[in-house]
Design an enzyme around this catalytic site. Structure first.
Site, PDB file in Angstrom:
ATOM      1  N   GLU A 180     -32.651 -34.856  91.092  1.00 34.09           N
ATOM      2  CA  GLU A 180     -31.248 -35.012  91.478  1.00 34.09           C
ATOM      3  C   GLU A 180     -30.860 -36.480  91.661  1.00 34.09           C
ATOM      4  O   GLU A 180     -29.685 -36.825  91.563  1.00 34.09           O
ATOM      5  CB  GLU A 180     -30.964 -34.235  92.773  1.00 34.09           C
ATOM      6  CG  GLU A 180     -31.023 -32.718  92.625  1.00 34.09           C
ATOM      7  CD  GLU A 180     -32.422 -32.133  92.786  1.00 34.09           C
ATOM      8  OE1 GLU A 180     -33.413 -32.899  92.708  1.00 34.09           O
ATOM      9  OE2 GLU A 180     -32.523 -30.910  92.997  1.00 34.09           O
ATOM     10  N   HIS A 230     -29.644 -31.543  99.810  1.00 35.40           N
ATOM     11  CA  HIS A 230     -30.293 -30.330 100.295  1.00 35.40           C
ATOM     12  C   HIS A 230     -31.672 -30.711 100.826  1.00 35.40           C
ATOM     13  O   HIS A 230     -32.134 -31.839 100.609  1.00 35.40           O
ATOM     14  CB  HIS A 230     -30.422 -29.260  99.201  1.00 35.40           C
ATOM     15  CG  HIS A 230     -31.365 -29.594  98.092  1.00 35.40           C
ATOM     16  ND1 HIS A 230     -31.058 -30.483  97.088  1.00 35.40           N
ATOM     17  CD2 HIS A 230     -32.615 -29.161  97.821  1.00 35.40           C
ATOM     18  CE1 HIS A 230     -32.073 -30.580  96.249  1.00 35.40           C
ATOM     19  NE2 HIS A 230     -33.037 -29.795  96.678  1.00 35.40           N
ATOM     20  N   HIS A 259     -39.610 -31.065  90.824  1.00 36.89           N
ATOM     21  CA  HIS A 259     -38.283 -30.432  90.827  1.00 36.89           C
ATOM     22  C   HIS A 259     -38.352 -28.972  90.373  1.00 36.89           C
ATOM     23  O   HIS A 259     -38.886 -28.680  89.290  1.00 36.89           O
ATOM     24  CB  HIS A 259     -37.326 -31.200  89.917  1.00 36.89           C
ATOM     25  CG  HIS A 259     -36.000 -30.524  89.746  1.00 36.89           C
ATOM     26  ND1 HIS A 259     -35.060 -30.470  90.755  1.00 36.89           N
ATOM     27  CD2 HIS A 259     -35.481 -29.834  88.698  1.00 36.89           C
ATOM     28  CE1 HIS A 259     -34.013 -29.785  90.321  1.00 36.89           C
ATOM     29  NE2 HIS A 259     -34.236 -29.386  89.079  1.00 36.89           N
TER      30      HIS A 259
HETATM   31 ZN   LIG Z   1     -35.025 -31.372  92.824  1.00 39.85          ZN
END
Ligand SMILES: [Zn+2]
Length: 273
Positions: A10, A116, A60
């Site tokens: 991200e 997050h 990820h």
């Molecule tokens: Zn991630």
């Protein structure tokens, strides 16, 4: 000199949305190329600084994002999931430094791309020993347990600011400035990669200056879930304590034990909406 790299997605330059980091979406193929080139920049820098062994842990989602055929052959790739230490699996085998690349801000961060903490659907907040934690913090504490300092963090401006507050002395590279959760002013990837290369090299050359980030045991985890139904399932884990509708507590003897509980909580929450 051995360098460990945890690579998330991200925080890579050019990436601003969940769609871009989701393997079923057409834009994902571009994202993995952007990702592997930032990882290769860090590998190049580490090698220039004198590193002779590098492990890259794909960190990820499915943890099968990095195309190994595009990776610098001087590094090994840890690919796939599930791994007991998740985003820092492998660090327990002993490294001099860790780099966190493509990281993102803690859940609830202001102006942070895809903020997050381990689960975008289940986790409202997470703290260790009373301190709110990002993935950078949790993973740094795991590395710290194994005596490995985090020397380089890349991601958006919010991510690297959080890393500097937590780790104090750490090289950082800001790849973009978020103007919302899904929009950012991105620096050109070529410039980001060059800065990653330079700072990875400097981190290795100045390795002695970095200190492991260690929490004092016992390690107390408090996690607030997005819905009470998530806590209903998570509290099935022995040793967990329900504090209120959405809040659970767990105390582990050390960081790996508490982290295993966190991972088990998150797996259990997948059983419900
Ligand atoms: Zn991630």
């Amino acid at each position: 000199m051995k360098v460990y790299i945890s690579a998330d997605m991200e925080g890579i330059s050019g990436i601003v949305s969940w769609e871009q980091v989701t393997d079923s979406h057409p834009e994902y193929a571009r994202s993995v190329i952007l990702m592997v080139r930032e990882v290769n920049a860090a590998i190049d820098g580490a090698l220039l600084g004198g590193t002779d062994e590098i492990l890259v842990n794909d960190s990820h989602a499915s943890m099968r994002n990095l195309p190994i055929e595009e990776l610098n052959p001087r590094a090994s790739l840890l690919s796939g999931n599930t791994k007991p230490l998740s985003m820092v699996q492998g660090v327990e085998s002993g490294f001099d430094l860790a780099f966190f690349l493509g990281y993102h801000g803690a859940v609830g961060s202001n102006q942070a791309i895809c903020d997050h903490s381990y689960s975008s659907s289940s986790v409202f907040s997470v703290s260790l020993n009373g301190q709110a934690m990002s993935e950078t913090g949790i993973n740094a504490a795991l590395c710290g347990f194994y005596g490995v300092p985090v020397a380089l963090v890349s991601g958006d401006e919010a991510t690297v600011a959080q890393a500097r507050v937590l780790l104090t002395d750490v090289e950082t590279v800001a790849a973009k400035r978020a103007v919302g959760r899904f929009a950012a002013i991105c620096r050109h990837p070529l410039l980001v990669r060059e800065e990653i290369r330079q700072k990875a090299r400097r981190a290795v050359e100045e390795a002695v200056r970095f200190r492991p980030y260690c929490l004092t045991p016992p390690i107390k985890l408090e996690i607030v879930f997005s819905q009470s139904s998530k806590a209903d399932f998570a509290e099935l884990l022995p040793g967990s304590q329900r504090l209120d509708g959405r809040r659970l507590f767990f105390q582990g003897e050390n960081m790996p034990e508490t982290f295993r509980a966190l991972q088990a909580f998150l797996l259990l929450t997948r059983a419900t909406n």
